[in-house]
Design a protein around this motif. Structure first.
Motif, PDB file in Angstrom:
ATOM      1  N   ARG A  13     -39.375  14.623  85.342  1.00 34.76           N
ATOM      2  CA  ARG A  13     -40.299  14.622  86.482  1.00 34.76           C
ATOM      3  C   ARG A  13     -39.540  14.446  87.792  1.00 34.76           C
ATOM      4  N   TRP A  14     -38.549  13.563  87.778  1.00 32.79           N
ATOM      5  CA  TRP A  14     -37.720  13.350  88.975  1.00 32.79           C
ATOM      6  C   TRP A  14     -36.964  14.625  89.345  1.00 32.79           C
ATOM      7  N   VAL A  15     -36.374  15.287  88.348  1.00 27.70           N
ATOM      8  CA  VAL A  15     -35.653  16.536  88.600  1.00 27.70           C
ATOM      9  C   VAL A  15     -36.586  17.577  89.203  1.00 27.70           C
ATOM     10  N   GLU A  16     -37.777  17.721  88.634  1.00 29.26           N
ATOM     11  CA  GLU A  16     -38.692  18.771  89.091  1.00 29.26           C
ATOM     12  C   GLU A  16     -39.190  18.527  90.509  1.00 29.26           C
ATOM     13  N   GLN A  17     -39.164  17.283  90.955  1.00 25.42           N
ATOM     14  CA  GLN A  17     -39.504  17.006  92.351  1.00 25.42           C
ATOM     15  C   GLN A  17     -38.467  17.592  93.300  1.00 25.42           C
ATOM     16  N   GLY A  20     -38.163  22.093  91.485  1.00 28.52           N
ATOM     17  CA  GLY A  20     -39.276  22.886  91.003  1.00 28.52           C
ATOM     18  C   GLY A  20     -39.320  22.829  89.489  1.00 28.52           C
ATOM     19  N   PRO A  21     -40.230  23.559  88.855  1.00 28.49           N
ATOM     20  CA  PRO A  21     -40.413  23.464  87.405  1.00 28.49           C
ATOM     21  C   PRO A  21     -39.137  23.787  86.622  1.00 28.49           C
ATOM     22  N   VAL A  22     -38.909  23.017  85.582  1.00 25.10           N
ATOM     23  CA  VAL A  22     -37.799  23.272  84.660  1.00 25.10           C
ATOM     24  C   VAL A  22     -38.294  24.257  83.606  1.00 25.10           C
ATOM     25  N   VAL A  23     -37.597  25.374  83.487  1.00 29.11           N
ATOM     26  CA  VAL A  23     -37.999  26.443  82.570  1.00 29.11           C
ATOM     27  C   VAL A  23     -37.430  26.228  81.179  1.00 29.11           C
ATOM     28  N   ALA A  24     -36.185  25.734  81.091  1.00 28.47           N
ATOM     29  CA  ALA A  24     -35.527  25.539  79.794  1.00 28.47           C
ATOM     30  C   ALA A  24     -34.565  24.366  79.886  1.00 28.47           C
ATOM     31  N   VAL A  25     -34.384  23.695  78.740  1.00 22.64           N
ATOM     32  CA  VAL A  25     -33.496  22.534  78.653  1.00 22.64           C
ATOM     33  C   VAL A  25     -32.584  22.706  77.449  1.00 22.64           C
ATOM     34  N   ARG A  26     -31.282  22.468  77.643  1.00 20.60           N
ATOM     35  CA  ARG A  26     -30.311  22.518  76.536  1.00 20.60           C
ATOM     36  C   ARG A  26     -29.489  21.239  76.531  1.00 20.60           C
ATOM     37  N   HIS A  33     -22.499   9.204  70.633  1.00 25.69           N
ATOM     38  CA  HIS A  33     -23.895   8.807  70.769  1.00 25.69           C
ATOM     39  C   HIS A  33     -24.291   8.401  72.179  1.00 25.69           C
ATOM     40  N   ARG A  34     -23.353   7.975  73.024  1.00 26.93           N
ATOM     41  CA  ARG A  34     -23.722   7.502  74.353  1.00 26.93           C
ATOM     42  C   ARG A  34     -23.676   8.605  75.413  1.00 26.93           C
ATOM     43  N   SER A  35     -23.218   9.776  75.045  1.00 26.03           N
ATOM     44  CA  SER A  35     -23.174  10.893  75.989  1.00 26.03           C
ATOM     45  C   SER A  35     -24.553  11.539  76.080  1.00 26.03           C
ATOM     46  N   ARG A  36     -25.083  11.668  77.319  1.00 24.53           N
ATOM     47  CA  ARG A  36     -26.402  12.270  77.525  1.00 24.53           C
ATOM     48  C   ARG A  36     -26.348  13.190  78.749  1.00 24.53           C
ATOM     49  N   VAL A  37     -26.217  14.485  78.462  1.00 28.89           N
ATOM     50  CA  VAL A  37     -26.129  15.509  79.511  1.00 28.89           C
ATOM     51  C   VAL A  37     -26.986  16.689  79.089  1.00 28.89           C
ATOM     52  N   TRP A  38     -27.726  17.259  80.038  1.00 28.51           N
ATOM     53  CA  TRP A  38     -28.566  18.417  79.742  1.00 28.51           C
ATOM     54  C   TRP A  38     -28.330  19.522  80.770  1.00 28.51           C
ATOM     55  N   GLU A  39     -28.265  20.744  80.279  1.00 24.66           N
ATOM     56  CA  GLU A  39     -28.241  21.920  81.147  1.00 24.66           C
ATOM     57  C   GLU A  39     -29.683  22.385  81.341  1.00 24.66           C
ATOM     58  N   LEU A  40     -30.057  22.611  82.579  1.00 24.67           N
ATOM     59  CA  LEU A  40     -31.425  22.988  82.900  1.00 24.67           C
ATOM     60  C   LEU A  40     -31.449  24.364  83.551  1.00 24.67           C
ATOM     61  N   GLU A  41     -32.447  25.145  83.202  1.00 26.82           N
ATOM     62  CA  GLU A  41     -32.757  26.355  83.954  1.00 26.82           C
ATOM     63  C   GLU A  41     -34.032  26.072  84.732  1.00 26.82           C
ATOM     64  N   VAL A  42     -33.963  26.285  86.040  1.00 27.45           N
ATOM     65  CA  VAL A  42     -35.128  26.003  86.883  1.00 27.45           C
ATOM     66  C   VAL A  42     -35.693  27.320  87.404  1.00 27.45           C
ATOM     67  N   GLN A  80     -21.498  19.980  92.520  1.00 30.39           N
ATOM     68  CA  GLN A  80     -21.899  19.242  93.707  1.00 30.39           C
ATOM     69  C   GLN A  80     -23.075  18.337  93.348  1.00 30.39           C
ATOM     70  N   LEU A  81     -23.048  17.133  93.863  1.00 29.77           N
ATOM     71  CA  LEU A  81     -24.145  16.198  93.624  1.00 29.77           C
ATOM     72  C   LEU A  81     -25.342  16.581  94.486  1.00 29.77           C
ATOM     73  N   LEU A  82     -26.497  16.787  93.827  1.00 24.05           N
ATOM     74  CA  LEU A  82     -27.733  17.092  94.532  1.00 24.05           C
ATOM     75  C   LEU A  82     -28.547  15.839  94.793  1.00 24.05           C
ATOM     76  N   ASP A  83     -28.549  14.918  93.829  1.00 29.16           N
ATOM     77  CA  ASP A  83     -29.295  13.674  94.004  1.00 29.16           C
ATOM     78  C   ASP A  83     -28.917  12.730  92.873  1.00 29.16           C
ATOM     79  N   SER A  84     -29.232  11.464  93.056  1.00 24.98           N
ATOM     80  CA  SER A  84     -29.025  10.472  92.000  1.00 24.98           C
ATOM     81  C   SER A  84     -30.202   9.502  92.006  1.00 24.98           C
TER      82      SER A  84
END
Length: 293
Positions: A13-17, A20-26, A33-42, A80-84
């Motif tokens: 929800r934070w990303v989509e703000q 815009g809408p997230v179309v796909a998530v990978r 186990h502690r690594s958490r990264v997702w590629e998004l198509e918006v 590039q960092l867009l937001d945190s």
């Protein structure tokens, strides 16, 4: 085969703000186990990455790195960092060009080109501005801090090391405290090909361990992996880096490889990571053999 990790709904929800809408998530996490990264198509087809850092320390380091250090690499040489978002320890970044070098079928010549550019980018990172008083103090104490960690890793590794191997690690930790002044700067902290994206040029990713330190600490993993079997890649890296290592750096690097070995033998088996375990065992066996009178 591990189950894909799910992007937390609050983070989406934070990303989509912002996108815009997230179309796909990978799921693009590393294999632990502690690594958490997702590629998004918006919407519009743009790619973005969102990362949820394991501890606050890594989130703080990476956020600061993107804002203050990473720009020194130059355009298209890193995301590039867009937001945190501190509440979720989440970072939203652009996609850098290229693909991880280990997954590409590169020739020997191409690998040398990759290492040459890696050396150039590391030099830019290491020289990314003057160290302030607090950063300089942290960097000046980085080798001492590494030596201080030896006993912790030895305790965690326990019986995975012989008595002779434990003494070797302690000896190198003691030597590390006496190497003398070495060049300082901002290091990547996990400088290895899995964090190098190659296309027509090289880009670096994953800055959660970026910090002020002795610059030579950025060469430890390469020394005990890539360069051990391919000295031509080390030569190419140092050519790109723009200088040879000082005598103090070479001595520190050998000491640091011993500490890396015991760290690997403590962490690898506990986290079911045979590649890391094998790295530590190979280094320790080599040092024991080379140090025999």
């Amino acid at each position: 085969m591990r189950q894909p990790k799910l992007l937390p709904p609050t983070v989406q929800r934070w990303v989509e703000q912002r996108t815009g809408p997230v179309v796909a998530v990978r799921d693009a996490s590393h294999d632990w186990h502690r690594s958490r990264v997702w590629e998004l198509e918006v919407t519009g087809g743009a790619r973005r990455y969102v990362k949820v850092s394991p501890p606050v320390k890594f989130f703080t380091r990476e956020t600061r790195a993107y804002r203050q250090v990473v720009p020194a690499l130059g355009p298209s040489r890193a995301p590039q960092l867009l937001d945190s978002r501190a509440d979720d320890l989440a970072l939203l970044v652009t996609a850098a060009p290229g693909a991880p070098a280990p997954g590409l079928r590169l020739t020997s010549t191409e690998w040398r080109a990759v290492h040459s550019q890696a050396g150039m980018l590391c030099a830019r990172l290491h020289e990314a501005g003057e160290l302030g008083p607090d950063d300089r103090a942290e960097a000046e104490g980085s080798l001492e801090a590494a030596a201080d960690g030896a006993e912790k890793y030895l305790a965690r590794a326990g019986g995975r090391l012989t008595g002779g191997e434990q003494q070797l690690v302690r000896d190198y930790a003691a030597q590390l405290r006496r190497v003398g002044p070495v060049p300082l700067g901002y290091i990547h902290g996990d400088n290895q090909p899995r964090n190098w994206l190659w296309s027509a040029w090289l880009a670096l990713v994953d800055f959660e361990r970026t910090r002020p330190a002795a610059r030579v600490q950025d060469l430890v993993i390469l020394t005990v992996t890539e360069w051990l079997d391919h000295p031509d890649r080390q030569e190419a890296f140092l050519q790109g880096y723009g200088r040879a290592l000082t005598d103090a750096e070479r001595h520190a690097l050998r000491c640091l490889t011993a500490l890396d070995a015991v760290n690997c033998l403590a962490w690898g088996p506990d986290n079911d990571h045979p590649e890391v375990t094998a790295r530590g065992r190979r280094t320790l066996d080599r040092l024991m053999k080379e140090d025999q009178p």
